[in-house]
Design a protein around this motif. Structure first.
Motif, PDB file in Angstrom:
ATOM      1  N   ARG A   1      54.003 -19.666  33.199  1.00  0.00           N
ATOM      2  CA  ARG A   1      53.450 -21.009  33.028  1.00  0.00           C
ATOM      3  C   ARG A   1      52.434 -21.078  31.894  1.00  0.00           C
ATOM      4  O   ARG A   1      52.274 -22.119  31.254  1.00  0.00           O
ATOM      5  CB  ARG A   1      52.803 -21.462  34.336  1.00  0.00           C
ATOM      6  CG  ARG A   1      53.808 -21.818  35.427  1.00  0.00           C
ATOM      7  CD  ARG A   1      53.118 -21.959  36.759  1.00  0.00           C
ATOM      8  NE  ARG A   1      54.030 -22.420  37.808  1.00  0.00           N
ATOM      9  CZ  ARG A   1      53.796 -22.269  39.106  1.00  0.00           C
ATOM     10  NH1 ARG A   1      52.672 -21.696  39.517  1.00  0.00           N
ATOM     11  NH2 ARG A   1      54.673 -22.699  39.991  1.00  0.00           N
ATOM     12  N   SER A   2      51.739 -19.974  31.653  1.00  0.00           N
ATOM     13  CA  SER A   2      50.727 -19.965  30.598  1.00  0.00           C
ATOM     14  C   SER A   2      51.315 -19.634  29.235  1.00  0.00           C
ATOM     15  O   SER A   2      50.592 -19.565  28.244  1.00  0.00           O
ATOM     16  CB  SER A   2      49.616 -18.959  30.941  1.00  0.00           C
ATOM     17  OG  SER A   2      50.129 -17.643  30.976  1.00  0.00           O
ATOM     18  N   GLY A   3      52.624 -19.432  29.185  1.00  0.00           N
ATOM     19  CA  GLY A   3      53.271 -19.165  27.905  1.00  0.00           C
ATOM     20  C   GLY A   3      53.106 -17.751  27.406  1.00  0.00           C
ATOM     21  O   GLY A   3      52.910 -17.514  26.210  1.00  0.00           O
ATOM     22  N   HIS A   4      53.186 -16.771  28.316  1.00  0.00           N
ATOM     23  CA  HIS A   4      53.094 -15.368  27.903  1.00  0.00           C
ATOM     24  C   HIS A   4      54.078 -15.110  26.758  1.00  0.00           C
ATOM     25  O   HIS A   4      55.266 -15.445  26.860  1.00  0.00           O
ATOM     26  CB  HIS A   4      53.400 -14.466  29.097  1.00  0.00           C
ATOM     27  CG  HIS A   4      53.317 -12.998  28.772  1.00  0.00           C
ATOM     28  ND1 HIS A   4      54.415 -12.283  28.314  1.00  0.00           N
ATOM     29  CD2 HIS A   4      52.283 -12.132  28.818  1.00  0.00           C
ATOM     30  CE1 HIS A   4      54.054 -11.027  28.111  1.00  0.00           C
ATOM     31  NE2 HIS A   4      52.763 -10.912  28.399  1.00  0.00           N
TER      32      HIS A   4
ATOM     33  N   ASP B   1      52.246 -17.162  36.990  1.00  0.00           N
ATOM     34  CA  ASP B   1      51.139 -17.595  36.137  1.00  0.00           C
ATOM     35  C   ASP B   1      51.404 -17.239  34.675  1.00  0.00           C
ATOM     36  O   ASP B   1      51.087 -18.021  33.768  1.00  0.00           O
ATOM     37  CB  ASP B   1      49.832 -16.943  36.594  1.00  0.00           C
ATOM     38  CG  ASP B   1      49.395 -17.422  37.974  1.00  0.00           C
ATOM     39  OD1 ASP B   1      49.851 -18.509  38.395  1.00  0.00           O
ATOM     40  OD2 ASP B   1      48.609 -16.702  38.625  1.00  0.00           O
ATOM     41  N   ALA B   2      51.966 -16.046  34.448  1.00  0.00           N
ATOM     42  CA  ALA B   2      52.243 -15.607  33.081  1.00  0.00           C
ATOM     43  C   ALA B   2      53.250 -16.528  32.400  1.00  0.00           C
ATOM     44  O   ALA B   2      53.083 -16.916  31.241  1.00  0.00           O
ATOM     45  CB  ALA B   2      52.753 -14.170  33.086  1.00  0.00           C
TER      46      ALA B   2
ATOM     47  N   THR C   1      58.131 -15.642  27.116  1.00  0.00           N
ATOM     48  CA  THR C   1      58.627 -16.808  26.391  1.00  0.00           C
ATOM     49  C   THR C   1      59.722 -16.395  25.414  1.00  0.00           C
ATOM     50  O   THR C   1      60.755 -17.061  25.292  1.00  0.00           O
ATOM     51  CB  THR C   1      57.483 -17.497  25.632  1.00  0.00           C
ATOM     52  OG1 THR C   1      56.481 -17.928  26.567  1.00  0.00           O
ATOM     53  CG2 THR C   1      57.991 -18.694  24.848  1.00  0.00           C
TER      54      THR C   1
ATOM     55  N   LEU D   1      50.131  -9.096  35.115  1.00  0.00           N
ATOM     56  CA  LEU D   1      49.818 -10.474  35.479  1.00  0.00           C
ATOM     57  C   LEU D   1      50.749 -10.959  36.579  1.00  0.00           C
ATOM     58  O   LEU D   1      51.833 -10.410  36.778  1.00  0.00           O
ATOM     59  CB  LEU D   1      49.975 -11.399  34.258  1.00  0.00           C
ATOM     60  CG  LEU D   1      49.154 -11.057  33.014  1.00  0.00           C
ATOM     61  CD1 LEU D   1      49.592 -11.924  31.848  1.00  0.00           C
ATOM     62  CD2 LEU D   1      47.666 -11.215  33.282  1.00  0.00           C
TER      63      LEU D   1
END
Length: 218
Positions: free
Chosen positions: A173-176, A170-171, A180, A166
């Motif tokens: 921000r999307s809470g990977h 983006d990863a 995290t 990814l």
């Protein structure tokens, strides 16, 4: 039986094994996977990834993820997608690796007097504790075929710790789940990372005058 190996060491050794695959692929016989469906292959790979970094079940009938712990693990972090990521170039070896893992699981079960559920691939049918014991055996340096299993394990660890399939910004921000968990910092609004605080609490060097805003000393 025990295997003294921490995450950092498995990451380092496994990543080296995965890199070695790109230089000279191992002799994985794809024909060994003839009896496996695509769903069987995926379930086996996910079960192996879940053994490396366990997570909670995704739904009540989840067989691949054993649900040994609460919270997300390698599967939730996209291990299967990472394994099939085109840039890695290992997707063609995955059915053969899955078949090898299942063959080892069938041998392990027979030697332990266990009767496995025939509706699931052998490794998936193993209880989590037995998956772990088998994985310890497969990853042992005395095993003649440990390198492919290290590489397969590394893919699970890399998916969790790097989200390499990814875009990193983006990863995060999307809470990977993996990023995290390790506390990977959020990027700035433009998708770049800048660190206003020096890790040594003092500036060690000044930027080269020709360094660009993106960090490239062009």
């Amino acid at each position: 039986m025990s295997l003294e190996l921490d995450r950092r060491q498995l990451l380092r050794l496994g990543a080296a094994a995965a890199a070695a695959w790109q230089l000279q692929p191992w002799g994985v016989d794809a024909r060994a996977a003839d009896g496996l469906t695509a769903a069987d292959v995926d379930a086996t790979l996910e079960a192996f990834a879940d053994t490396m970094i366990p997570g909670e079940k995704r739904h009540r009938d989840d067989r691949a993820v054993a649900g040994a712990v609460r919270g997300p693990g390698a599967v939730q972090a996209g291990a299967l997608a990472f394994m099939n990521f085109p840039a890695l170039g290992v997707a063609t070896a995955l059915p053969g690796l899955a078949a090898s893992v299942n063959a080892a699981a069938a041998t392990y079960a027979a030697g332990s007097g266990m009767v496995l559920d025939p509706t699931a691939p052998p490794f998936v049918a193993l209880p989590f504790a037995h998956r772990t014991r088998l994985a310890v055996t497969l990853l042992d340096f005395s095993s003649p075929e440990y390198l492919p299993y290290y590489a397969l394990g590394a893919l699970a660890f890399l998916a969790f710790h790097t989200a390499g399939h990814l875009h990193t910004a983006d990863a995060v921000r999307s809470g990977h789940p993996g990023l995290t968990e390790i506390g990977f910092p959020m990027p700035d609004r433009d998708g770049l990372w800048r660190y206003p605080e020096f890790s040594y609490r003092r500036r060690l060097a000044r930027s080269h005058p020709r360094t660009t805003k993106t960090g490239s000393p062009a």
